[in-house]
Design a protein around this motif. Sequence first.
Motif, PDB file in Angstrom:
ATOM      1  N   ASP A  99       0.679  12.592   6.988  1.00  0.00           N
ATOM      2  CA  ASP A  99       0.834  11.209   7.463  1.00  0.00           C
ATOM      3  C   ASP A  99       0.234  10.172   6.518  1.00  0.00           C
ATOM      4  O   ASP A  99       0.794   9.086   6.334  1.00  0.00           O
ATOM      5  CB  ASP A  99       0.191  11.066   8.844  1.00  0.00           C
ATOM      6  N   ASN A 100      -0.923  10.510   5.916  1.00  0.00           N
ATOM      7  CA  ASN A 100      -1.587   9.510   5.065  1.00  0.00           C
ATOM      8  C   ASN A 100      -1.347   9.775   3.579  1.00  0.00           C
ATOM      9  O   ASN A 100      -2.133   9.353   2.726  1.00  0.00           O
ATOM     10  CB  ASN A 100      -3.091   9.490   5.355  1.00  0.00           C
ATOM     11  N   PHE A 101      -0.261  10.443   3.268  1.00  0.00           N
ATOM     12  CA  PHE A 101      -0.016  10.803   1.874  1.00  0.00           C
ATOM     13  C   PHE A 101       0.101   9.566   0.983  1.00  0.00           C
ATOM     14  O   PHE A 101      -0.447   9.531  -0.130  1.00  0.00           O
ATOM     15  CB  PHE A 101       1.255  11.665   1.753  1.00  0.00           C
ATOM     16  N   LEU A 102       0.825   8.561   1.433  1.00  0.00           N
ATOM     17  CA  LEU A 102       1.042   7.386   0.588  1.00  0.00           C
ATOM     18  C   LEU A 102      -0.270   6.681   0.249  1.00  0.00           C
ATOM     19  O   LEU A 102      -0.496   6.295  -0.910  1.00  0.00           O
ATOM     20  CB  LEU A 102       2.005   6.420   1.265  1.00  0.00           C
ATOM     21  N   SER A 103      -1.148   6.517   1.248  1.00  0.00           N
ATOM     22  CA  SER A 103      -2.420   5.849   0.963  1.00  0.00           C
ATOM     23  C   SER A 103      -3.306   6.713   0.074  1.00  0.00           C
ATOM     24  O   SER A 103      -3.993   6.207  -0.831  1.00  0.00           O
ATOM     25  CB  SER A 103      -3.150   5.510   2.268  1.00  0.00           C
ATOM     26  N   GLU A 104      -3.304   8.029   0.310  1.00  0.00           N
ATOM     27  CA  GLU A 104      -4.084   8.933  -0.542  1.00  0.00           C
ATOM     28  C   GLU A 104      -3.533   8.941  -1.958  1.00  0.00           C
ATOM     29  O   GLU A 104      -4.279   8.963  -2.939  1.00  0.00           O
ATOM     30  CB  GLU A 104      -4.070  10.348   0.033  1.00  0.00           C
ATOM     31  N   PHE A 105      -2.235   8.906  -2.076  1.00  0.00           N
ATOM     32  CA  PHE A 105      -1.607   8.904  -3.398  1.00  0.00           C
ATOM     33  C   PHE A 105      -2.008   7.651  -4.185  1.00  0.00           C
ATOM     34  O   PHE A 105      -2.390   7.735  -5.359  1.00  0.00           O
ATOM     35  CB  PHE A 105      -0.084   8.975  -3.259  1.00  0.00           C
ATOM     36  N   LYS A 106      -1.948   6.520  -3.540  1.00  0.00           N
ATOM     37  CA  LYS A 106      -2.280   5.273  -4.241  1.00  0.00           C
ATOM     38  C   LYS A 106      -3.747   5.248  -4.649  1.00  0.00           C
ATOM     39  O   LYS A 106      -4.085   4.829  -5.768  1.00  0.00           O
ATOM     40  CB  LYS A 106      -1.966   4.086  -3.355  1.00  0.00           C
ATOM     41  N   ALA A 107      -4.623   5.753  -3.761  1.00  0.00           N
ATOM     42  CA  ALA A 107      -6.051   5.759  -4.074  1.00  0.00           C
ATOM     43  C   ALA A 107      -6.366   6.730  -5.210  1.00  0.00           C
ATOM     44  O   ALA A 107      -7.243   6.466  -6.046  1.00  0.00           O
ATOM     45  CB  ALA A 107      -6.850   6.135  -2.825  1.00  0.00           C
ATOM     46  N   ARG A 108      -5.655   7.840  -5.268  1.00  0.00           N
ATOM     47  CA  ARG A 108      -5.947   8.881  -6.264  1.00  0.00           C
ATOM     48  C   ARG A 108      -5.189   8.677  -7.570  1.00  0.00           C
ATOM     49  O   ARG A 108      -5.688   9.031  -8.639  1.00  0.00           O
ATOM     50  CB  ARG A 108      -5.609  10.260  -5.678  1.00  0.00           C
ATOM     51  N   ARG A 109      -3.975   8.142  -7.506  1.00  0.00           N
ATOM     52  CA  ARG A 109      -3.129   8.045  -8.706  1.00  0.00           C
ATOM     53  C   ARG A 109      -2.998   6.618  -9.230  1.00  0.00           C
ATOM     54  O   ARG A 109      -2.507   6.407 -10.327  1.00  0.00           O
ATOM     55  CB  ARG A 109      -1.721   8.602  -8.413  1.00  0.00           C
ATOM     56  N   GLY A 110      -3.354   5.624  -8.421  1.00  0.00           N
ATOM     57  CA  GLY A 110      -3.403   4.257  -8.924  1.00  0.00           C
ATOM     58  C   GLY A 110      -2.127   3.460  -8.790  1.00  0.00           C
ATOM     59  O   GLY A 110      -2.021   2.357  -9.355  1.00  0.00           O
ATOM     60  N   TYR A 111      -1.140   3.943  -8.059  1.00  0.00           N
ATOM     61  CA  TYR A 111       0.083   3.157  -7.858  1.00  0.00           C
ATOM     62  C   TYR A 111       0.767   3.616  -6.574  1.00  0.00           C
ATOM     63  O   TYR A 111       0.443   4.675  -6.008  1.00  0.00           O
ATOM     64  CB  TYR A 111       1.028   3.254  -9.055  1.00  0.00           C
ATOM     65  N   ASP A 112       1.707   2.795  -6.107  1.00  0.00           N
ATOM     66  CA  ASP A 112       2.445   3.073  -4.879  1.00  0.00           C
ATOM     67  C   ASP A 112       3.610   4.024  -5.203  1.00  0.00           C
ATOM     68  O   ASP A 112       4.459   3.712  -6.046  1.00  0.00           O
ATOM     69  CB  ASP A 112       2.968   1.753  -4.303  1.00  0.00           C
ATOM     70  N   LEU A 113       3.636   5.173  -4.543  1.00  0.00           N
ATOM     71  CA  LEU A 113       4.681   6.155  -4.830  1.00  0.00           C
ATOM     72  C   LEU A 113       6.065   5.588  -4.509  1.00  0.00           C
ATOM     73  O   LEU A 113       7.046   5.907  -5.184  1.00  0.00           O
ATOM     74  CB  LEU A 113       4.435   7.440  -4.041  1.00  0.00           C
ATOM     75  N   ASN A 114       6.147   4.736  -3.492  1.00  0.00           N
ATOM     76  CA  ASN A 114       7.450   4.144  -3.156  1.00  0.00           C
ATOM     77  C   ASN A 114       8.012   3.313  -4.303  1.00  0.00           C
ATOM     78  O   ASN A 114       9.237   3.162  -4.434  1.00  0.00           O
ATOM     79  CB  ASN A 114       7.335   3.274  -1.903  1.00  0.00           C
ATOM     80  N   SER A 115       7.116   2.796  -5.148  1.00  0.00           N
ATOM     81  CA  SER A 115       7.587   1.995  -6.280  1.00  0.00           C
ATOM     82  C   SER A 115       8.294   2.847  -7.321  1.00  0.00           C
ATOM     83  O   SER A 115       9.013   2.330  -8.176  1.00  0.00           O
ATOM     84  CB  SER A 115       6.412   1.249  -6.934  1.00  0.00           C
ATOM     85  N   GLN A 116       8.090   4.155  -7.258  1.00  0.00           N
ATOM     86  CA  GLN A 116       8.735   5.085  -8.195  1.00  0.00           C
ATOM     87  C   GLN A 116       9.558   6.123  -7.431  1.00  0.00           C
ATOM     88  O   GLN A 116       9.676   7.277  -7.846  1.00  0.00           O
ATOM     89  CB  GLN A 116       7.659   5.786  -9.050  1.00  0.00           C
ATOM     90  N   LEU A 117      10.132   5.663  -6.329  1.00  0.00           N
ATOM     91  CA  LEU A 117      10.905   6.576  -5.493  1.00  0.00           C
ATOM     92  C   LEU A 117      12.098   7.167  -6.258  1.00  0.00           C
ATOM     93  O   LEU A 117      12.415   8.355  -6.099  1.00  0.00           O
ATOM     94  CB  LEU A 117      11.395   5.838  -4.242  1.00  0.00           C
ATOM     95  N   ALA A 118      12.727   6.382  -7.085  1.00  0.00           N
ATOM     96  CA  ALA A 118      13.886   6.880  -7.835  1.00  0.00           C
ATOM     97  C   ALA A 118      13.492   8.053  -8.728  1.00  0.00           C
ATOM     98  O   ALA A 118      14.235   9.037  -8.863  1.00  0.00           O
ATOM     99  CB  ALA A 118      14.501   5.754  -8.664  1.00  0.00           C
TER     100      ALA A 118
END
Length: 862
Positions: free
Chosen positions: A203-222
């Motif tokens: 459920d919290n993958f997107l927030s964890e991803f941004k905190a750990r990787r430094g960007y929003d995964l949805n911005s690189q969905l393609a």
Amino acid sequence: MKHVFILGLLVISLSCLVEAQPKPTPQIATGNTAKPWTYWWWMGSAVNEADITHQLEQFAQAGLGGVHIIPIYGVKGYEKQFIPFLSDRWLAVFAHTVREGKRLGVGVDLTTGTGWPFGGPGISTSTAAKVWKVENGKLTTALTNQQVKRPAPGGQGLVVDYFNKQAIQYYLQRFDSTLNRLPEKPRAVYNDSYEVYGANWTDNFLSEFKARRGYDLNSQLASLLDTTQTAESILVHQDYHQTLSELLHDGFATTWGSWASKAGYLSRNQAHGSPGNLIDLYAKANIPETESFGSSRFPIPGLRVDANYEVDRFGTPNPLAMKFASSAAHLLGKPLVSSETGTWLANHFQVSLSQLKPQMDELFAAGINHIFFHGIPYSPQAEAWPGWVFYASTNYGPSSHFWPHLPQLNQYIERCQTRLQASKPDNDVLVYFPIHDLWATKAKSAGGIHQLEVHHVEQWLLPQPFGKLCEQLTQHGYSFDYVSDELLKRLTVNKQGVRSPGGATYQVVLVPNSTYLPETTLKQLEQLARQGARIVFDGLPQQAPGFHDHQARSAEVIRLGKALQQLKTVTVSTDVFHSLMQLGIRVEPWVGEGLSFIRKHRPGISTDTTQYFITNLGNQFHQNWITLSATGRVTRYDPLTNQTKLLPTRTGKVGQNQVFLQLEPGQSCFINVSSGAPAFVNETAQKQLENVAKGQSISLTNPWQVQFLKGRPNLTTTATIPALTSWTTLSDSASYFSGIARYTTTFDLPAGSNASTYQLNLGDVREVADVRLNGQPLGTAWCIPFQLSIPANQLKSVGNKLEIDVTNLSANYMRLYDRQNPGWKKFYDINIVDIRYRPFDATRWEALPSGLLGPVKLTALE
């Protein structure tokens, strides 16, 4: 005439070459761990105190050191006896099990759940396993809807979200209010191999991803959705896998391990199959556990494999996969590394002890020292043969055909594990595992993720430069462990070399050819190198993994590579093995003759001993002079016979000492090298030793009498046969017989034969032979090569009587029983299947060869 070899050795005061037995090594204080343990399936948890006690007493008598309880699906007709998991009655019988285990010296472990993976009735949609999907151009959450596989009563339900710390904590609360309140607790809790199919989100993958990787995964969905392996897609997928790996490590491995420790349990974890770095996941457990599933296809003469086993579907065991677990243990100083052992080695009722031993030896050589049989189903005393049977072979239990002889295997394992558990790793090479290069390849598992499972290493491990390099290291005779990015951060350097947190010392860090390497890892390698660590690169990396600020971080990777190249302790190599040779890294060249080994050291009162476990799993080596990297006084310990002997030594052509090793295909031994003078032999004695080892064979050609003894169906047949053959050819009834038949013959020694020791080679035995000579027990031959030693004083010049009681498999009788009593297949869930997972049907089987097939020979040794 007695061989001149004896005189040659007398001349140099080495007659017999036999030493007094060393004092037994004390076992480590985590239970009766030197003995093998077993999975113990509680079918329907339809157990009771009387049968539990009876079976534990059987286990203790057979030489088992412990049980691992797995509540599983039940048996039809016993529904009234089913006990819901963690109910008051279940907790009572479990507590009784632990108490009885303590009385009998049998340890108890428990799966933290029923079946596998974790999950059950308390898991709601909010805490269940998740998968991502795309809605309105955004990533969102969906359920996998996976249910617990093979659940026991009271264990049914959704699989838990392994990437969610709160979900794992919630799941474990069920045990806080039940199991943890018992005064009688298991030694360890257990998690099976990661088999959460398709789960790739939380459920919290997107927030964890941004905190750990430094960007929003949805911005690189393609790029995430791109399956064409573009440059950006690779980088985003690396970030995605890195996040998934970290969440599994933090959400499950750390949370579950910390919970177990707080509750007073050890943790056993099968990390394989996980979408994460296996080294780090294994490292979080007190006892990392690997798995040996199927047959390894060793070219040992006479070793059978089940032709119906589907290698393409199920894979085969591989030591390089096993080393992920043992490497984690070696780096962190964990004394135990376990294995699920012998799963589906052959079809039901068709597994022999001779097939099992080589699989144990492969595990030992890969660093495993705590064997768990897979396994034994709980079965009531009143149940008719074959009792309750688990769907997956191998059955090591009392209804098995090899149960009367299982103590032979158990004793062998105990002798090996006593030494392996009391010694420390002695590996020189630490190989970096470049997981980001793996994440740069296209994922083949469900959910588009890389699941690092042990069954099909040809799909993810062997194709990588890391896997190819490790195969070559093995073939060249180097001893090595793996290290991850995270564990590299915990290494230090001293005068002895690179030191791990657990105290293991390595002489070199080897970085395989890799495209992607985190700049943080390169900085750590630079720091180690500046402190004196020797580091060898098989080429320098060119990029940093991950999408965020990729160009700048890649530039840092290039800069760090150039800086490392200038350090005197760093080698950027075009020939790794030439570089290792120049650095003086120890090598065991005799591995090229087909032997496998692990080198360890045993701390002593005055001096350490270098210890080798060596196993011949091929068909190349028989005997030779070999050069060990360790020097000193060399002894050989045979865990099969419990005998220790000095090994003869000579000076080789380049001034190195060589020892004479005899090790037939299928055999294994320990070689210990301690301080002291080697047992040198002169040139004449060397030649005599080589010739005597070849032996002079005497074929036993007299007729044999065959008499059927105890077995199913009852047979009273006797027959005299001129030459050895399968007893299934004697009559139609004999083709269905499972049990014991006695083979009797007589023989004379050749005139002038005056050796002090003889070897009885039984040839092909199906499956175990208990041997008597002139009315006296000679021993049991249960593994390849089927041979026993005979002192000359047990032989007569004429009229020697040889009696061999051979026990076969139960497969032939099952051909008849399955036709007459098909109702024995009465289990819920998957019921009982064959090795191809089809409904079990033994009525179509051909009769398997049984008995003493020979040829039987007597060889004069000394």
